[in-house]
Design a protein around this motif. Structure first.
Motif, PDB file in Angstrom:
ATOM      1  N   GLY A 119       0.813  -1.418  -0.155  1.00 48.62           N
ATOM      2  CA  GLY A 119      -0.029  -0.061   0.251  1.00 48.62           C
ATOM      3  C   GLY A 119       0.890   1.232  -0.067  1.00 48.62           C
ATOM      4  N   SER A 120       2.205   1.340  -0.377  1.00 49.37           N
ATOM      5  CA  SER A 120       2.824   2.193  -0.305  1.00 49.37           C
ATOM      6  C   SER A 120       3.599   2.585  -1.810  1.00 49.37           C
ATOM      7  N   VAL A 121       4.253   3.825  -1.709  1.00 47.49           N
ATOM      8  CA  VAL A 121       4.931   4.250  -3.009  1.00 47.49           C
ATOM      9  C   VAL A 121       6.372   4.445  -2.782  1.00 47.49           C
ATOM     10  N   PRO A 122       7.310   4.354  -3.426  1.00 47.74           N
ATOM     11  CA  PRO A 122       8.805   4.822  -3.128  1.00 47.74           C
ATOM     12  C   PRO A 122       8.757   6.100  -2.827  1.00 47.74           C
ATOM     13  N   ARG A 123       9.556   6.641  -1.909  1.00 43.84           N
ATOM     14  CA  ARG A 123      10.009   8.024  -1.172  1.00 43.84           C
ATOM     15  C   ARG A 123      10.638   8.851  -2.303  1.00 43.84           C
ATOM     16  N   LEU A 124       9.750   9.608  -3.002  1.00 36.84           N
ATOM     17  CA  LEU A 124      10.565  10.239  -4.173  1.00 36.84           C
ATOM     18  C   LEU A 124      10.376  11.813  -3.946  1.00 36.84           C
ATOM     19  N   PRO A 125      11.329  12.582  -4.785  1.00 34.04           N
ATOM     20  CA  PRO A 125      11.036  14.024  -4.496  1.00 34.04           C
ATOM     21  C   PRO A 125      10.117  14.410  -5.435  1.00 34.04           C
ATOM     22  N   PRO A 126       9.303  15.631  -5.164  1.00 34.75           N
ATOM     23  CA  PRO A 126       8.086  15.980  -6.092  1.00 34.75           C
ATOM     24  C   PRO A 126       8.729  16.397  -7.381  1.00 34.75           C
ATOM     25  N   GLY A 127       8.125  16.577  -8.438  1.00 31.90           N
ATOM     26  CA  GLY A 127       8.181  17.365  -9.808  1.00 31.90           C
ATOM     27  C   GLY A 127       8.886  16.493 -10.863  1.00 31.90           C
ATOM     28  N   LEU A 128       8.904  15.319 -10.738  1.00 34.97           N
ATOM     29  CA  LEU A 128       9.555  14.304 -11.521  1.00 34.97           C
ATOM     30  C   LEU A 128       8.808  14.360 -13.040  1.00 34.97           C
ATOM     31  N   PHE A 129       7.854  14.425 -12.985  1.00 37.90           N
ATOM     32  CA  PHE A 129       6.954  14.296 -14.412  1.00 37.90           C
ATOM     33  C   PHE A 129       7.179  15.514 -15.314  1.00 37.90           C
ATOM     34  N   ALA A 130       7.804  15.280 -16.331  1.00 36.58           N
ATOM     35  CA  ALA A 130       7.704  16.465 -17.607  1.00 36.58           C
ATOM     36  C   ALA A 130       6.572  16.489 -18.178  1.00 36.58           C
ATOM     37  N   PRO A 131       6.259  17.601 -18.824  1.00 36.69           N
ATOM     38  CA  PRO A 131       4.840  17.858 -19.472  1.00 36.69           C
ATOM     39  C   PRO A 131       4.638  16.763 -20.249  1.00 36.69           C
ATOM     40  N   GLY A 132       3.377  16.050 -20.421  1.00 38.02           N
ATOM     41  CA  GLY A 132       3.165  14.904 -21.367  1.00 38.02           C
ATOM     42  C   GLY A 132       3.665  13.554 -20.763  1.00 38.02           C
ATOM     43  N   ALA A 133       4.520  13.657 -19.462  1.00 33.42           N
ATOM     44  CA  ALA A 133       4.901  12.149 -19.136  1.00 33.42           C
ATOM     45  C   ALA A 133       4.103  11.282 -18.677  1.00 33.42           C
ATOM     46  N   ILE A 134       4.312   9.745 -18.979  1.00 31.99           N
ATOM     47  CA  ILE A 134       3.420   8.662 -18.389  1.00 31.99           C
ATOM     48  C   ILE A 134       3.924   8.286 -17.530  1.00 31.99           C
ATOM     49  N   ALA A 135       3.051   7.788 -16.681  1.00 29.00           N
ATOM     50  CA  ALA A 135       3.411   6.890 -15.157  1.00 29.00           C
ATOM     51  C   ALA A 135       2.991   5.512 -15.353  1.00 29.00           C
ATOM     52  N   TYR A 136       3.656   4.394 -15.411  1.00 30.10           N
ATOM     53  CA  TYR A 136       3.370   3.177 -15.799  1.00 30.10           C
ATOM     54  C   TYR A 136       3.858   2.506 -14.461  1.00 30.10           C
ATOM     55  N   ASP A 137       2.831   1.716 -13.919  1.00 33.35           N
ATOM     56  CA  ASP A 137       3.194   0.704 -13.017  1.00 33.35           C
ATOM     57  C   ASP A 137       3.083  -0.846 -13.351  1.00 33.35           C
ATOM     58  N   LEU A 138       4.263  -1.465 -13.170  1.00 32.54           N
ATOM     59  CA  LEU A 138       4.097  -2.738 -13.577  1.00 32.54           C
ATOM     60  C   LEU A 138       3.302  -3.797 -12.882  1.00 32.54           C
ATOM     61  N   ASN A 139       2.871  -3.202 -11.527  1.00 31.07           N
ATOM     62  CA  ASN A 139       1.596  -3.807 -11.002  1.00 31.07           C
ATOM     63  C   ASN A 139       0.584  -3.682 -11.690  1.00 31.07           C
ATOM     64  N   TYR A 140      -0.558  -4.300 -11.033  1.00 28.78           N
ATOM     65  CA  TYR A 140      -1.988  -4.180 -11.766  1.00 28.78           C
ATOM     66  C   TYR A 140      -2.912  -4.386 -10.422  1.00 28.78           C
ATOM     67  N   GLY A 141      -4.195  -4.163 -10.614  1.00 29.55           N
ATOM     68  CA  GLY A 141      -5.210  -4.372  -9.477  1.00 29.55           C
ATOM     69  C   GLY A 141      -4.844  -3.251  -8.439  1.00 29.55           C
ATOM     70  N   PRO A 142      -5.185  -3.481  -6.994  1.00 31.75           N
ATOM     71  CA  PRO A 142      -5.201  -3.023  -6.192  1.00 31.75           C
ATOM     72  C   PRO A 142      -3.294  -2.411  -5.676  1.00 31.75           C
ATOM     73  N   ALA A 143      -2.524  -3.421  -6.378  1.00 33.26           N
ATOM     74  CA  ALA A 143      -1.131  -2.745  -5.996  1.00 33.26           C
ATOM     75  C   ALA A 143      -0.620  -1.729  -6.772  1.00 33.26           C
ATOM     76  N   SER A 144      -1.452  -1.433  -7.676  1.00 35.33           N
ATOM     77  CA  SER A 144      -0.893  -0.478  -8.705  1.00 35.33           C
ATOM     78  C   SER A 144      -1.532   1.015  -8.221  1.00 35.33           C
ATOM     79  N   GLU A 145      -2.363   0.850  -7.486  1.00 35.28           N
ATOM     80  CA  GLU A 145      -3.278   2.221  -7.171  1.00 35.28           C
ATOM     81  C   GLU A 145      -2.492   3.249  -6.274  1.00 35.28           C
ATOM     82  N   PRO A 146      -1.554   2.770  -5.472  1.00 36.91           N
ATOM     83  CA  PRO A 146      -0.890   3.718  -4.735  1.00 36.91           C
ATOM     84  C   PRO A 146       0.011   4.861  -5.518  1.00 36.91           C
ATOM     85  N   PHE A 147       0.774   4.221  -6.251  1.00 34.62           N
ATOM     86  CA  PHE A 147       1.686   4.713  -7.287  1.00 34.62           C
ATOM     87  C   PHE A 147       0.867   5.419  -8.329  1.00 34.62           C
TER      88      PHE A 147
END
Ligand SMILES: NC(=O)c1ccc[n+]([C@@H]2O[C@H](COP(=O)([O-])OP(=O)(O)OC[C@H]3O[C@@H](n4cnc5c(N)ncnc54)[C@H](OP(=O)(O)O)[C@@H]3O)[C@@H](O)[C@H]2O)c1
Length: 277
Positions: A202-230
């Motif tokens: 139920g957690s997300v890696p502890r990352l600094p803010p602002g990592l997504f460039a304009p138009g960026a995609i976030a892809y989680d290799l997990n699926y179902g509930p395990a993908s929801e936090p990220f």
């Protein structure tokens, strides 16, 4: 089992737990779509039973297996040979029968790139890509991602030493930039892939803010509930496009099916069926 049943090629997935696995459904759908007859079953196998089970399955004439947690790393040392993809990943998710044993392959990376590039239309060439995690899944996707020629391929992990080791080991294949989570502050990426298992807790890696460039995609290799936090975190951080890893699951299965049967099945309808429930 009757003589007729014995003539049907047999495949399966080995894991613990394995009851939740979608692989039997996926492979049954592939076989049906191609008019092929095969048997595909899920087997709950304890870690110390994997070696003896593989010997027994070989003796019984089984043609191939998928491997899921916790067997992907241990299986690598039980194979009589490994493909380049399996060597690079240090993990095996597909076993292919040989005359005298099993060849270990890893189709996770090919499946991920297929889903990302072909299904989702994401351009990796010339883009800044960040992989989070340094386990078998992360290792397995790095070489296929490098082959897509990103401008930067960075890897960052909770344990900061693992990315250093992976980058050094994969140096002959291309430049992978090891980064600590903290050092990412101020950088932006076009493609951000979560290959950690943090979502299962139920957690997300502890990352600094602002990592997504304009138009960026976030892809989680997990699926179902395990993908929801990220994916929730990525949305709040401004990612333009979000995807879970269900497409990767189907595509890595199609890659395995092709290695076993020589034909790559169509995946669109199978993925749509899984999403429909
Ligand atoms: N869609 C698909 O077809 C597909 C295929 C393969 C895998 N997967 C998924 O991908 C995930 C990773 O699989 P794997 O085989 O690589 O697992 P793994 O070898 O066990 O590696 C787990 C990774 O997650 C990190 N991690 C775990 N908990 C964390 C937390 N709370 N915060 C930050 N990082 C954390 C670990 O970091 P440390 O090194 O610091 O411990 C490690 O890098 C799994 O959840 C799996 O289900 C999906």
């Amino acid at each position: 089992m009757s003589n007729v049943d014995r003539e049907v090629s047999r495949y399966g997935v080995l894991g613990q737990p394995v009851a939740h696995s979608k692989s039997p459904r996926i492979h049954a759908a592939f076989a049906k779509s191609l008019g092929q007859k095969l048997l595909y079953e899920a087997y709950e196998i304890a870690p110390d039973e994997l070696g003896p089970s593989l010997t027994r399955f070989h003796g019984e004439g089984w043609q191939g297996f998928n491997l899921t947690l916790p067997h992907k790393t241990a299986a690598a040392s039980l194979c009589e040979s490994r493909t380049d993809a399996a060597e690079q990943a240090g993990a095996v998710n597909t076993l292919i029968r040989t005359a005298t044993g099993w060849q270990g392959d890893n189709t996770d990376g090919a499946g991920l790139v297929r889903d990302l590039v072909a299904n989702l239309g994401v351009v990796v060439k010339g883009k800044r890509v960040l992989v989070l995690g340094a386990g078998g899944a992360a290792r397995g996707i790095l070489a296929p991602l490098l082959a897509e020629a990103p401008s930067i391929l960075a890897i960052s992990n909770r344990n900061p030493w693992k990315p250093e080791e992976i980058a050094a080991a994969m140096k002959p294949l291309g430049n992978i930039v090891p980064r600590t989570h903290l050092s990412l502050k101020g950088d932006q990426f076009d493609v951000l892939l979560n290959a950690t298992s943090a979502g299962h807790q139920g957690s997300v890696p502890r990352l600094p803010p602002g990592l997504f460039a304009p138009g960026a995609i976030a892809y989680d290799l997990n699926y179902g509930p395990a993908s929801e936090p990220f994916l929730a975190w990525a949305k709040a951080e401004g990612a333009s496009k979000l995807s879970d890893g269900l497409g990767m699951l189907v595509e890595q299965a199609a890659e395995a099916f092709q290695r076993w049967r020589g034909t790559r099945p169509e995946t669109t309808a199978v993925l749509a069926g899984l999403r429909a429930g």
